[in-house]
Write a protein that holds these residues in place. Structure first.
Motif, PDB file in Angstrom:
ATOM      1  N   UNK A 187       0.757  -1.186  -0.051  1.00 58.50           N
ATOM      2  CA  UNK A 187       0.046  -0.042  -0.003  1.00 58.50           C
ATOM      3  C   UNK A 187       0.866   1.075   0.139  1.00 58.50           C
ATOM      4  N   UNK A 188       0.465   2.161  -0.921  1.00 58.99           N
ATOM      5  CA  UNK A 188       1.156   3.615  -0.856  1.00 58.99           C
ATOM      6  C   UNK A 188       0.273   4.399  -0.068  1.00 58.99           C
ATOM      7  N   UNK A 189       0.345   5.133   0.967  1.00 54.58           N
ATOM      8  CA  UNK A 189      -0.242   6.048   1.834  1.00 54.58           C
ATOM      9  C   UNK A 189       0.261   7.233   1.624  1.00 54.58           C
ATOM     10  N   UNK A 190      -0.546   8.235   1.430  1.00 57.34           N
ATOM     11  CA  UNK A 190      -0.109   9.578   1.387  1.00 57.34           C
ATOM     12  C   UNK A 190      -0.983  10.417   2.459  1.00 57.34           C
ATOM     13  N   UNK A 191      -0.392  10.949   3.384  1.00 57.68           N
ATOM     14  CA  UNK A 191      -1.039  11.733   4.373  1.00 57.68           C
ATOM     15  C   UNK A 191      -0.795  13.214   4.498  1.00 57.68           C
ATOM     16  N   UNK A 192      -1.372  13.978   5.243  1.00 59.78           N
ATOM     17  CA  UNK A 192      -1.596  15.500   5.466  1.00 59.78           C
ATOM     18  C   UNK A 192      -1.969  16.142   4.046  1.00 59.78           C
ATOM     19  N   UNK A 193      -2.963  15.555   3.316  1.00 59.00           N
ATOM     20  CA  UNK A 193      -3.621  16.157   2.389  1.00 59.00           C
ATOM     21  C   UNK A 193      -4.567  17.052   2.809  1.00 59.00           C
ATOM     22  N   UNK A 194      -4.360  18.488   2.083  1.00 60.90           N
ATOM     23  CA  UNK A 194      -5.269  19.427   2.785  1.00 60.90           C
ATOM     24  C   UNK A 194      -6.940  19.061   2.127  1.00 60.90           C
ATOM     25  N   UNK A 195      -7.718  19.365   3.012  1.00 61.97           N
ATOM     26  CA  UNK A 195      -9.152  19.124   2.683  1.00 61.97           C
ATOM     27  C   UNK A 195      -9.567  19.924   1.282  1.00 61.97           C
ATOM     28  N   UNK A 246     -11.120  14.558   1.311  1.00 61.35           N
ATOM     29  CA  UNK A 246     -11.553  15.473   2.447  1.00 61.35           C
ATOM     30  C   UNK A 246     -11.112  15.024   3.843  1.00 61.35           C
ATOM     31  N   UNK A 247     -10.659  13.666   3.696  1.00 61.50           N
ATOM     32  CA  UNK A 247     -10.236  13.178   5.111  1.00 61.50           C
ATOM     33  C   UNK A 247      -8.686  12.989   5.259  1.00 61.50           C
ATOM     34  N   UNK A 248      -7.892  13.654   4.510  1.00 63.32           N
ATOM     35  CA  UNK A 248      -6.493  13.964   4.813  1.00 63.32           C
ATOM     36  C   UNK A 248      -5.570  12.872   4.170  1.00 63.32           C
ATOM     37  N   UNK A 249      -6.159  11.981   3.682  1.00 65.33           N
ATOM     38  CA  UNK A 249      -5.206  10.751   3.184  1.00 65.33           C
ATOM     39  C   UNK A 249      -5.809   9.962   1.983  1.00 65.33           C
ATOM     40  N   UNK A 250      -4.792   9.331   1.436  1.00 64.58           N
ATOM     41  CA  UNK A 250      -5.356   8.346   0.252  1.00 64.58           C
ATOM     42  C   UNK A 250      -4.524   7.050   0.654  1.00 64.58           C
ATOM     43  N   UNK A 251      -5.104   5.925  -0.044  1.00 62.20           N
ATOM     44  CA  UNK A 251      -4.351   4.552   0.084  1.00 62.20           C
ATOM     45  C   UNK A 251      -4.615   3.917  -1.309  1.00 62.20           C
ATOM     46  N   UNK A 296      -1.675  16.243  -7.167  1.00 64.17           N
ATOM     47  CA  UNK A 296      -2.502  16.871  -5.940  1.00 64.17           C
ATOM     48  C   UNK A 296      -2.572  18.231  -6.520  1.00 64.17           C
ATOM     49  N   UNK A 297      -3.881  18.592  -6.554  1.00 66.26           N
ATOM     50  CA  UNK A 297      -4.084  20.118  -6.727  1.00 66.26           C
ATOM     51  C   UNK A 297      -5.073  20.707  -5.692  1.00 66.26           C
ATOM     52  N   UNK A 298      -4.870  21.900  -5.358  1.00 64.55           N
ATOM     53  CA  UNK A 298      -5.617  22.421  -4.324  1.00 64.55           C
ATOM     54  C   UNK A 298      -5.101  23.882  -4.108  1.00 64.55           C
ATOM     55  N   UNK A 299      -5.537  24.888  -5.086  1.00 62.91           N
ATOM     56  CA  UNK A 299      -5.133  26.259  -5.135  1.00 62.91           C
ATOM     57  C   UNK A 299      -5.616  26.837  -3.705  1.00 62.91           C
ATOM     58  N   UNK A 300      -4.691  27.665  -3.175  1.00 60.12           N
ATOM     59  CA  UNK A 300      -3.431  28.294  -3.318  1.00 60.12           C
ATOM     60  C   UNK A 300      -2.212  27.250  -3.245  1.00 60.12           C
ATOM     61  N   UNK A 301      -2.281  25.950  -2.775  1.00 61.03           N
ATOM     62  CA  UNK A 301      -1.055  25.333  -2.420  1.00 61.03           C
ATOM     63  C   UNK A 301      -0.560  25.003  -3.984  1.00 61.03           C
TER      64      UNK A 301
END
Length: 128
Positions: free
Chosen positions: A73-81, A95-100, A113-118
């Motif tokens: 499993x690839x897990x990415x955390x701290x993803x902004x809502x 919306x829950x901060x992670x993907x697997x 990963x896209x979420x302006x202004x990030x």
């Protein structure tokens, strides 16, 4: 003269311009509603906040590992809502901060990963 055209509501840069005169920058606003001109030096990776250019923040993603074996499993955390994630099977809004994710097929898989202004971020997962 340096300048930029930006979207008023978000501050997102539409274009960065080098022109002989201020009026030449203003010409780029013709036919555009919801945009303004900024006069001065603006760089890629910035946006306009309260009339001034500032650096776009980074997401601060944490990744378990991009080197994977089959079914690991690839897990990415701290993803902004509200971040839109483009992945091998399509796209999703997080919306829950992670993907697997995992794969049973070897290969290299791109995640964007896209979420302006990030700042946009990309991860290449390599499955061996």
């Amino acid at each position: 003269m340096k300048g930029a055209i930006y979207e008023v509501d978000s501050g997102r840069l539409e274009m960065i311009i080098t022109a002989p005169r201020k009026e030449d920058i203003d010409l780029q606003l013709t036919g555009r509603t919801g945009f303004r001109a900024y006069y001065g030096d603006v760089k890629d990776g910035q946006y306009i906040v309260e009339g001034s250019p500032v650096l776009r923040p980074v997401m601060g993603l944490t990744v378990s590992s991009t080197e994977l074996t089959i079914a690991k499993v690839l897990r990415v955390d701290n993803i902004p809502k509200g971040t839109k994630v483009f992945h091998p099977e399509g796209e999703v809004v997080v919306d829950d901060g992670f993907i697997e994710w995992y794969s049973v097929e070897p290969g290299t898989y791109l995640f964007r990963f896209e979420n302006f202004p990030y700042m946009e971020e990309e991860i290449n997962a390599v499955v061996r």
